[in-house]
Design a protein around this motif. Structure first.
Motif, PDB file in Angstrom:
ATOM      1  N   LYS A  93       0.842  -1.200   0.000  1.00 29.95           N
ATOM      2  CA  LYS A  93       0.000   0.000   0.000  1.00 29.95           C
ATOM      3  C   LYS A  93       0.875   1.247   0.000  1.00 29.95           C
ATOM      4  N   HIS A 125       0.987   5.158   1.172  1.00 31.72           N
ATOM      5  CA  HIS A 125       0.418   6.228   1.991  1.00 31.72           C
ATOM      6  C   HIS A 125       1.220   7.492   1.720  1.00 31.72           C
ATOM      7  N   ASP A 166      -3.100   4.926  -1.702  1.00 24.06           N
ATOM      8  CA  ASP A 166      -4.184   4.206  -1.038  1.00 24.06           C
ATOM      9  C   ASP A 166      -4.755   5.026   0.110  1.00 24.06           C
ATOM     10  N   SER A 167      -3.895   5.861   0.702  1.00 20.92           N
ATOM     11  CA  SER A 167      -4.344   6.718   1.799  1.00 20.92           C
ATOM     12  C   SER A 167      -3.472   7.971   1.826  1.00 20.92           C
ATOM     13  N   GLY A 171      -8.970   7.690   2.706  1.00 22.89           N
ATOM     14  CA  GLY A 171      -8.698   6.359   2.166  1.00 22.89           C
ATOM     15  C   GLY A 171      -9.999   5.635   1.896  1.00 22.89           C
ATOM     16  N   SER A 172      -9.887   4.350   1.631  1.00 20.20           N
ATOM     17  CA  SER A 172     -11.075   3.546   1.357  1.00 20.20           C
ATOM     18  C   SER A 172     -11.932   3.428   2.616  1.00 20.20           C
ATOM     19  N   LYS A 173     -13.187   2.996   2.439  1.00 18.77           N
ATOM     20  CA  LYS A 173     -14.086   2.817   3.583  1.00 18.77           C
ATOM     21  C   LYS A 173     -13.506   1.842   4.595  1.00 18.77           C
ATOM     22  N   SER A 174     -12.940   0.744   4.115  1.00 18.25           N
ATOM     23  CA  SER A 174     -12.390  -0.260   5.045  1.00 18.25           C
ATOM     24  C   SER A 174     -11.164   0.293   5.776  1.00 18.25           C
ATOM     25  N   PHE A 175     -10.354   1.059   5.076  1.00 13.47           N
ATOM     26  CA  PHE A 175      -9.179   1.667   5.713  1.00 13.47           C
ATOM     27  C   PHE A 175      -9.602   2.640   6.807  1.00 13.47           C
TER      28      PHE A 175
END
Length: 158
Positions: free
Chosen positions: A4, A6, A31-32, A51-55
């Motif tokens: 990933k 960042h 990714d973030s 970032g993504s919802k899961s992150f």
């Protein structure tokens, strides 16, 4: 491998303005991203993570686990909103003023400064050992003109 990316976006708005590239393009492959709202754009405190919802779900759990978070932060959020909406557009002028200050400082004998390296609103310079001017005298003179700097070496103006 699921590696990933960042991006520490502490000064992402400054970079965006200096490069003439939208923030979205600077971070498109990440990714973030963490964005500091107090560095560069003048919010009193705060940062956000994107970032993504899961992150974000994992980040919230981790933040609470480590004791992070504040209640009743509406007033701080309002200040952050003003910073994003109004101060980002002022960064170009801020960068020009820093360049102008660097060019002026460069005229002072006894200072070591790379004007070409001033791309945003950060200036680094040194007082050359044996110079007629001292860091203390320089800092006092700058203060008389509303420019506050500490006598650290190198001297850093933001």
């Amino acid at each position: 491998m699921d590696l990933k990316l960042h991006i520490d976006g502490a000064r992402i708005f400054n970079a965006s303005v200096a490069l003439g590239v939208p923030v979205s393009r600077l971070v498109q492959d990440a990714d973030s991203v963490s964005v500091c709202l107090s560095k560069g754009i003048g919010a009193p405190v705060g940062s956000v993570i994107v970032g993504s919802k899961s992150f974000i779900a994992k980040a919230r759990i981790l933040r609470k686990t480590l004791g992070g978070g504040m209640r009743q932060v509406g007033i701080l959020c309002a200040a952050a909103l003003v910073a994003v909406q109004e101060n980002v557009s002022k960064l170009e002028d801020d960068h020009k003023k820093a360049k102008m200050l660097a060019e002026g400082l460069n005229q002072i004998k006894g200072l070591r400064l790379n004007v070409a390296a001033v791309e945003t609103n950060i200036i680094y310079f040194d007082v050359v050992e044996g110079a007629k001017i001292t860091a203390e005298t320089l800092c006092k003179n700058l203060e008389q003109h509303g420019i506050l700097v500490m006598q650290e070496s190198p001297i850093r103006c933001v």
